[in-house]
Design a protein around this motif. Sequence first.
Motif, PDB file in Angstrom:
ATOM      1  N   MET A   1       0.839  -1.084  -0.003  1.00  0.00           N
ATOM      2  CA  MET A   1       0.038  -0.146   0.174  1.00  0.00           C
ATOM      3  C   MET A   1       0.999   1.248  -0.100  1.00  0.00           C
ATOM      4  SD  MET A   1      -3.199   1.081   2.675  1.00  0.00           S
ATOM      5  CE  MET A   1      -2.541   2.499   3.574  1.00  0.00           C
ATOM      6  N   SER A   2       2.105   1.240   0.472  1.00  0.00           N
ATOM      7  CA  SER A   2       2.979   2.465   0.600  1.00  0.00           C
ATOM      8  C   SER A   2       3.250   2.829  -0.730  1.00  0.00           C
ATOM      9  CB  SER A   2       4.238   2.023   1.776  1.00  0.00           C
ATOM     10  OG  SER A   2       5.038   3.190   1.435  1.00  0.00           O
ATOM     11  N   GLN A   3       3.485   1.993  -1.550  1.00  0.00           N
ATOM     12  CA  GLN A   3       4.032   2.507  -2.973  1.00  0.00           C
ATOM     13  C   GLN A   3       2.954   2.978  -3.605  1.00  0.00           C
ATOM     14  OE1 GLN A   3       5.927  -0.565  -5.454  1.00  0.00           O
ATOM     15  NE2 GLN A   3       6.958   0.881  -6.473  1.00  0.00           N
ATOM     16  N   ALA A   4       1.547   2.506  -3.432  1.00  0.00           N
ATOM     17  CA  ALA A   4       0.311   3.117  -3.965  1.00  0.00           C
ATOM     18  C   ALA A   4       0.162   4.556  -3.568  1.00  0.00           C
ATOM     19  CB  ALA A   4      -0.861   1.913  -3.787  1.00  0.00           C
ATOM     20  N   LEU A   5       0.385   4.893  -2.211  1.00  0.00           N
ATOM     21  CA  LEU A   5       0.145   5.902  -1.650  1.00  0.00           C
ATOM     22  C   LEU A   5       1.260   6.971  -2.252  1.00  0.00           C
ATOM     23  CD1 LEU A   5      -0.365   5.732   2.245  1.00  0.00           C
ATOM     24  CD2 LEU A   5      -2.069   6.699   0.389  1.00  0.00           C
ATOM     25  N   ASP A   6       2.596   6.520  -2.414  1.00  0.00           N
ATOM     26  CA  ASP A   6       3.463   7.341  -2.873  1.00  0.00           C
ATOM     27  C   ASP A   6       2.994   7.844  -4.539  1.00  0.00           C
ATOM     28  OD1 ASP A   6       5.011   6.950  -0.801  1.00  0.00           O
ATOM     29  OD2 ASP A   6       6.538   5.378  -1.731  1.00  0.00           O
ATOM     30  N   HIS A   7       2.581   6.911  -5.121  1.00  0.00           N
ATOM     31  CA  HIS A   7       2.177   7.321  -6.605  1.00  0.00           C
ATOM     32  C   HIS A   7       0.897   8.255  -6.599  1.00  0.00           C
ATOM     33  CE1 HIS A   7       4.698   4.736  -8.917  1.00  0.00           C
ATOM     34  NE2 HIS A   7       4.127   3.536  -7.995  1.00  0.00           N
ATOM     35  N   VAL A   8       0.037   8.224  -5.638  1.00  0.00           N
ATOM     36  CA  VAL A   8      -1.060   9.192  -5.558  1.00  0.00           C
ATOM     37  C   VAL A   8      -0.609  10.319  -4.978  1.00  0.00           C
ATOM     38  CG1 VAL A   8      -3.260   9.697  -4.204  1.00  0.00           C
ATOM     39  CG2 VAL A   8      -2.832   7.158  -5.080  1.00  0.00           C
ATOM     40  N   LYS A  70     -11.726   9.286 -17.352  1.00  0.00           N
ATOM     41  CA  LYS A  70     -12.630   9.319 -16.260  1.00  0.00           C
ATOM     42  C   LYS A  70     -12.067   9.236 -14.858  1.00  0.00           C
ATOM     43  CE  LYS A  70     -16.056   5.832 -14.567  1.00  0.00           C
ATOM     44  NZ  LYS A  70     -16.538   4.611 -14.612  1.00  0.00           N
ATOM     45  N   LEU A  71     -12.707  10.011 -13.810  1.00  0.00           N
ATOM     46  CA  LEU A  71     -12.010   9.893 -12.653  1.00  0.00           C
ATOM     47  C   LEU A  71     -12.497   8.601 -11.979  1.00  0.00           C
ATOM     48  CD1 LEU A  71     -10.735  12.013 -10.547  1.00  0.00           C
ATOM     49  CD2 LEU A  71     -13.250  12.404  -9.691  1.00  0.00           C
ATOM     50  N   GLU A  72     -11.673   7.827 -11.023  1.00  0.00           N
ATOM     51  CA  GLU A  72     -11.653   6.844 -10.473  1.00  0.00           C
ATOM     52  C   GLU A  72     -12.324   7.082  -9.233  1.00  0.00           C
ATOM     53  OE1 GLU A  72     -11.892   3.597 -11.668  1.00  0.00           O
ATOM     54  OE2 GLU A  72     -11.839   4.633 -13.484  1.00  0.00           O
ATOM     55  N   PRO A  73     -13.611   6.905  -8.828  1.00  0.00           N
ATOM     56  CA  PRO A  73     -14.286   7.671  -7.547  1.00  0.00           C
ATOM     57  C   PRO A  73     -13.323   7.093  -6.081  1.00  0.00           C
ATOM     58  CG  PRO A  73     -15.736   5.858  -8.598  1.00  0.00           C
ATOM     59  CD  PRO A  73     -14.599   6.339  -9.571  1.00  0.00           C
ATOM     60  N   ASN A  74     -12.976   5.900  -6.134  1.00  0.00           N
ATOM     61  CA  ASN A  74     -12.439   5.176  -5.084  1.00  0.00           C
ATOM     62  C   ASN A  74     -10.838   5.593  -5.043  1.00  0.00           C
ATOM     63  OD1 ASN A  74     -14.786   4.514  -3.869  1.00  0.00           O
ATOM     64  ND2 ASN A  74     -14.785   2.660  -5.129  1.00  0.00           N
ATOM     65  N   ALA A  75     -10.123   6.087  -5.881  1.00  0.00           N
ATOM     66  CA  ALA A  75      -8.809   6.209  -6.084  1.00  0.00           C
ATOM     67  C   ALA A  75      -7.955   7.003  -5.103  1.00  0.00           C
ATOM     68  CB  ALA A  75      -8.497   6.993  -7.295  1.00  0.00           C
ATOM     69  N   MET A  76      -8.811   7.927  -4.333  1.00  0.00           N
ATOM     70  CA  MET A  76      -8.151   8.620  -3.297  1.00  0.00           C
ATOM     71  C   MET A  76      -8.469   7.969  -1.954  1.00  0.00           C
ATOM     72  SD  MET A  76      -7.775  12.541  -4.477  1.00  0.00           S
ATOM     73  CE  MET A  76      -8.727  12.812  -6.075  1.00  0.00           C
ATOM     74  N   LYS A  77      -9.102   6.855  -1.859  1.00  0.00           N
ATOM     75  CA  LYS A  77      -9.623   6.503  -0.531  1.00  0.00           C
ATOM     76  C   LYS A  77      -8.696   6.254   0.518  1.00  0.00           C
ATOM     77  CE  LYS A  77     -12.627   2.945   1.782  1.00  0.00           C
ATOM     78  NZ  LYS A  77     -13.281   1.524   1.164  1.00  0.00           N
ATOM     79  N   ASP A  78      -7.587   5.512  -0.080  1.00  0.00           N
ATOM     80  CA  ASP A  78      -6.429   5.064   0.938  1.00  0.00           C
ATOM     81  C   ASP A  78      -5.705   6.345   1.294  1.00  0.00           C
ATOM     82  OD1 ASP A  78      -7.093   2.318   0.867  1.00  0.00           O
ATOM     83  OD2 ASP A  78      -5.441   1.994  -0.662  1.00  0.00           O
ATOM     84  N   ALA A  79      -5.487   7.388   0.423  1.00  0.00           N
ATOM     85  CA  ALA A  79      -4.878   8.582   0.682  1.00  0.00           C
ATOM     86  C   ALA A  79      -5.755   9.426   1.650  1.00  0.00           C
ATOM     87  CB  ALA A  79      -4.362   9.340  -0.571  1.00  0.00           C
ATOM     88  N   SER A  80      -7.069   9.244   1.476  1.00  0.00           N
ATOM     89  CA  SER A  80      -7.749   9.942   2.470  1.00  0.00           C
ATOM     90  C   SER A  80      -8.018   9.634   3.823  1.00  0.00           C
ATOM     91  CB  SER A  80      -9.212   9.918   1.967  1.00  0.00           C
ATOM     92  OG  SER A  80     -10.050  10.659   2.891  1.00  0.00           O
ATOM     93  N   VAL A  81      -7.796   8.123   3.888  1.00  0.00           N
ATOM     94  CA  VAL A  81      -7.825   7.497   5.332  1.00  0.00           C
ATOM     95  C   VAL A  81      -6.609   7.741   5.850  1.00  0.00           C
ATOM     96  CG1 VAL A  81      -7.701   5.275   6.355  1.00  0.00           C
ATOM     97  CG2 VAL A  81      -9.506   5.645   4.784  1.00  0.00           C
TER      98      VAL A  81
END
Length: 111
Positions: A1-8, A70-81
């Motif tokens: 998950m850390s790498q995914a957050l880095d990309h976001v 298209k915006l991905e609606p759940n894409a920022m969920k992990d960053a938001s949490v």
Amino acid sequence: MSQALDHVFAALADPTRRSILAMLLEDDMAVTDVAEPFEMSLAAISKHLTILTKAGLISQEKRGRVKWCKLEPNAMKDASVWMQAFGQFEPVNLEAFEKFLETELGDDHGS
């Protein structure tokens, strides 16, 4: 998950990409329409869109001869949490912290 957050967060660090995301909040858009308000080449916009896509913030799909974003609606969920975790702490009271340090360290710390 850390790498995914880095990309976001890396994708969100750029003001052009944040603007693109804000535009896509309204509706899906063709790449050429996304590029229109920016004073940069279509190739430069495509690079921004690739970064947003790799971060999972948007998806791109070809419909006929036109590529749509298209915006991905759940894409920022992990960053938001992740960011909300910091909201549960009280702001630091510097005066109280200073008094605590004086009490703990004594008055011989140079003040």
